[in-house]
Design a protein around this motif. Sequence first.
Motif, short mmCIF file in Angstrom:
data_model
loop_
_atom_site.label_atom_id
_atom_site.label_comp_id
_atom_site.label_asym_id
_atom_site.label_seq_id
_atom_site.Cartn_x
_atom_site.Cartn_y
_atom_site.Cartn_z
N GLY A 102 -8.84 4.25 -1.77
CA GLY A 102 -9.65 5.45 -1.60
C GLY A 102 -11.15 5.24 -1.71
O GLY A 102 -11.93 6.12 -1.36
N ASP A 103 -11.59 4.06 -2.20
CA ASP A 103 -13.03 3.79 -2.28
C ASP A 103 -13.64 3.77 -0.88
O ASP A 103 -13.00 3.29 0.07
CB ASP A 103 -13.29 2.43 -2.94
N PRO A 104 -14.89 4.22 -0.73
CA PRO A 104 -15.54 4.11 0.58
C PRO A 104 -15.87 2.65 0.90
O PRO A 104 -16.17 1.86 0.00
CB PRO A 104 -16.83 4.93 0.40
N VAL A 105 -15.76 2.29 2.16
CA VAL A 105 -16.21 0.97 2.62
C VAL A 105 -17.70 1.08 2.90
O VAL A 105 -18.12 1.90 3.72
CB VAL A 105 -15.45 0.52 3.88
N THR A 106 -18.49 0.27 2.23
CA THR A 106 -19.95 0.38 2.34
C THR A 106 -20.56 -0.88 2.94
O THR A 106 -19.91 -1.92 3.04
CB THR A 106 -20.58 0.61 0.95
N ALA A 107 -21.84 -0.75 3.29
CA ALA A 107 -22.57 -1.90 3.81
C ALA A 107 -22.60 -3.04 2.81
O ALA A 107 -22.54 -4.22 3.19
CB ALA A 107 -23.99 -1.47 4.19
N GLU A 108 -22.70 -2.73 1.54
CA GLU A 108 -22.72 -3.77 0.51
C GLU A 108 -21.43 -4.57 0.49
O GLU A 108 -21.43 -5.76 0.12
CB GLU A 108 -22.98 -3.16 -0.88
N ASP A 109 -20.32 -3.94 0.88
CA ASP A 109 -19.06 -4.68 0.95
C ASP A 109 -19.16 -5.84 1.95
O ASP A 109 -18.63 -6.93 1.72
CB ASP A 109 -17.91 -3.75 1.35
N PHE A 110 -19.84 -5.58 3.07
CA PHE A 110 -19.98 -6.63 4.08
C PHE A 110 -21.00 -7.69 3.65
O PHE A 110 -20.82 -8.88 3.93
CB PHE A 110 -20.36 -6.01 5.43
N VAL A 111 -22.05 -7.27 2.97
CA VAL A 111 -23.02 -8.25 2.46
C VAL A 111 -22.33 -9.18 1.46
O VAL A 111 -22.43 -10.41 1.55
CB VAL A 111 -24.22 -7.53 1.80
N GLY A 219 6.05 -8.00 3.94
CA GLY A 219 6.22 -6.62 4.38
C GLY A 219 4.95 -5.81 4.22
O GLY A 219 4.34 -5.80 3.15
N LEU A 220 4.56 -5.11 5.27
CA LEU A 220 3.37 -4.25 5.26
C LEU A 220 3.79 -2.80 5.50
O LEU A 220 4.71 -2.53 6.27
CB LEU A 220 2.38 -4.66 6.36
N GLY A 221 3.09 -1.89 4.83
CA GLY A 221 3.32 -0.46 5.04
C GLY A 221 2.03 0.21 5.45
O GLY A 221 0.94 -0.36 5.35
N ARG A 222 2.13 1.43 5.91
CA ARG A 222 0.95 2.17 6.36
C ARG A 222 -0.09 2.31 5.26
O ARG A 222 0.24 2.53 4.09
CB ARG A 222 1.35 3.58 6.78
N ASN A 223 -1.36 2.21 5.66
CA ASN A 223 -2.48 2.50 4.76
C ASN A 223 -2.83 3.98 4.95
O ASN A 223 -3.40 4.37 5.97
CB ASN A 223 -3.67 1.60 5.08
N ALA A 224 -2.51 4.78 3.96
CA ALA A 224 -2.73 6.23 4.06
C ALA A 224 -4.20 6.59 4.16
O ALA A 224 -4.56 7.69 4.59
CB ALA A 224 -2.11 6.94 2.86
#
Length: 539
Positions: A102-111, A219-224
């Motif tokens: 549930g955390d937002p994906v931010t620009a800092e994540d990519f940095v 095994g992978l399941g949906r990411n809600a």
Amino acid sequence: MTELKKRVSAVMVAAGLALFAGTAAQAATVLNRGNGGEPSTLDPHRTDGRIESNILRDLFEGLVVYGPDGRILPGVAESWQVSEDGKLYSFQLRADARWSNGDPVTAEDFVYSLRRALTPKDGIQPSANMRVIKGAAAVIDGSKPADTLGVAAPNPRTVTIALEAATPYFLDLIAADNSALPVHRATVESQRERWTDPGKMVSNGAYVLEEWRARQQIGLGRNANFHGRNGVAIDKVNFFPIDDASEEVDRFKAGTLHLTYEVPQDRVKWISLTEPKVFWNRPFLATYYYAFNLTVEPFKSNRDLRRALSLAVNRENIVDKVTRAGETPAYGLVPPIVPNYRRQTADFIAEPMDNRLREARRLFSAAGFSPMQPLAVEILYNQSENNRVIADAVISMWQDAFGKGIQVKPVSVERTDYLKRRARRDFQIVRAAWIGDYADPTVFLNLMLSTALPPRNDPGYRSRKYDDLLAKAAASEDAAQRSSLLGQAEKTMIDDDPVIPIYHFSTKSLVSQQIKGWVYNVRDVHPSRFLSFAEKAAS
């Protein structure tokens, strides 16, 4: 197939049928994919293998992604701009991008992620392809800290990436290279080596990791929380790490696999004739080759020996009589389907095989080997029926050429051990292959940079001339000049014989007619999020 293999296969098929029965009761849409072997890791910054990448494309999403037909689509970035000089990319992130927790994906994540991916520590071997980013070469070489990398986050929804020179294929690069995938910093740093475990991994792709039973099933399941969840048709994806291509085919025919990783060489012709509607056979961007270990003798200082062994391999015979799935004989690393490039080849390509063998024997003798002083050598490869038949063919060719002057031992090991041995160059000759996720010569040529480490520069090839030519090509903004410099580099490497190119790939897999959205592209990339069933069903 041996009786033991038959029994094992029957047990696995039965297990698969039981799985199907269980999932049918839950009315979930389940995709079962054969995947060729056990993944070494699911940390995107520690691997670039095809087996791992197939899974990682479902678990993670980069700034941009490949669509079903191989074209670039928005990923976490909903839009981007490129500066007039082509050296600065600005990506605007979508507001609804979320991690699976549930955390937002931010620009800092990519940095953070790009800095981590290009810093050579904790088992990370940075991708040479990412040297196009400003400052990346110094970070990769360890001479400068990661915070000097040309990537920034001017605000939470903007990522800027500065390049050393205009790089027209940059979007393809970051769509293809696992180094450009983001990882969740808090999870990586708190869980350390366990962060890729089911229940611990936090990802941002269409799916989440639910189970990983070694050598049995991932095994992978949906990411809600995935922003594009409404467009994902398949509820669950199972990857089966089957390294026996015959077993994959048997399970496909039994209905417990929808897709196979490949088809065994000895069944290709029959399957192409009897199963044309499900046999997926197209050229794609990959090269199969053998690499010499140039860090030790007898190959370190004996170019005559390397050339002799290369000359004695009849590539045409291998693709016509062994692989038999439309592959192209290889005399260089770059496949012929790479556009806007005049591929380079060994200078003996036009010579009849008899002439090649005559020269091979002369060079073999000049290298100091004979029946009185035979060459004893091992070929290392990962367990696979296809790898075995190719090794058998090459060994037979060498024995025909050099007789009692050569003694070859094939060494087949499980894939995880194979990768470990490659990483420490614990081999004399190793089977290797490279799949180019974007169509540029550098995808293949960067493998042989002096600074590249296995599983890229397997032979330990070092050539200042080669490195300098690639550096000049990277700095060139003239397309014709760049292509010429890359061609000179490839020819330099070919003439040094650090590897024996054998063939350029064609896909040879089975795809159920139930599957929709499986579209040809030269990268042979098929994320599960773009697939669906003809009729919604569990099998």
